[in-house]
Design an enzyme around this catalytic site. Structure first.
Site, mmCIF file in Angstrom:
data_model
loop_
_atom_site.group_PDB
_atom_site.id
_atom_site.type_symbol
_atom_site.label_atom_id
_atom_site.label_comp_id
_atom_site.label_asym_id
_atom_site.label_seq_id
_atom_site.Cartn_x
_atom_site.Cartn_y
_atom_site.Cartn_z
ATOM 1 C CB CYS A 80 -0.905 -0.046 1.232
ATOM 2 S SG CYS A 80 -1.818 1.469 1.553
ATOM 3 C CB CYS A 83 0.313 1.930 4.095
ATOM 4 S SG CYS A 83 -1.337 1.238 3.981
#
Length: 157
Positions: A80, A83
């Site tokens: 991600c 993230c």
């Protein structure tokens, strides 16, 4: 010089959408850590330098639910891009709130049952706990001020 800084700007296209995520990754290696052998992957190596500790299903109860201080947990996935942006902010917060707030990161791919218990459907998500109870949540990639405001509410409660 105590720290070596290397700044890289990356643009990634999310495979499931048309969004292009632009973010900066800062790699920093403190000289006292240079003697350690790096593990090889970016995710493993970054954990050596992070101010937020890794929490797993094995350490969840002791580190989060039974903590004497308020706890921040960043739920993330290694694939991600957003993230990684959130992790950079959480790492700064971990340094700024050291002693008043315990900061952890949890990989949802590795510890899915914990994410499922807290109904984490997408990442990144930051949860704040006090006395073993979830008090605040911040979903998605937000400016640092959003995280600070949530932390301050938990610390004052």
């Amino acid at each position: 010089m105590d720290t070596i800084y290397q700044l890289k700007k990356l643009s990634l296209r999310c495979p499931t959408s048309c969004y292009v995520f632009k973010f900066e990754i800062i790699h920093y290696i403190e000289e006292r850590i240079l003697e350690k052998k790096l593990k090889g992957t970016i995710e493993q190596d970054i954990s050596l330098f992070s101010k937020a500790a890794v929490v797993t299903k094995d350490t969840w109860e002791k580190s989060v639910l039974n903590s004497d201080s308020p706890v921040l947990v960043e739920f993330y996935a290694s694939w991600c891009g957003p993230c990684r942006m959130v992790h950079r902010i959480i790492d700064e917060i971990a340094g700024e709130y050291a002693g008043r707030l315990s900061c952890f990161i949890l990989n949802t791919d590795d510890d899915f049952p914990i994410a499922e218990d807290y109904e984490i459907k997408a990442v990144p998500v930051v949860l704040l706990f006090k006395n073993g109870e979830k008090r605040e949540s911040v979903v998605g990639t937000m400016p640092k001020d959003f995280y600070i405001a949530a932390i301050e509410r938990v610390l004052k409660s």
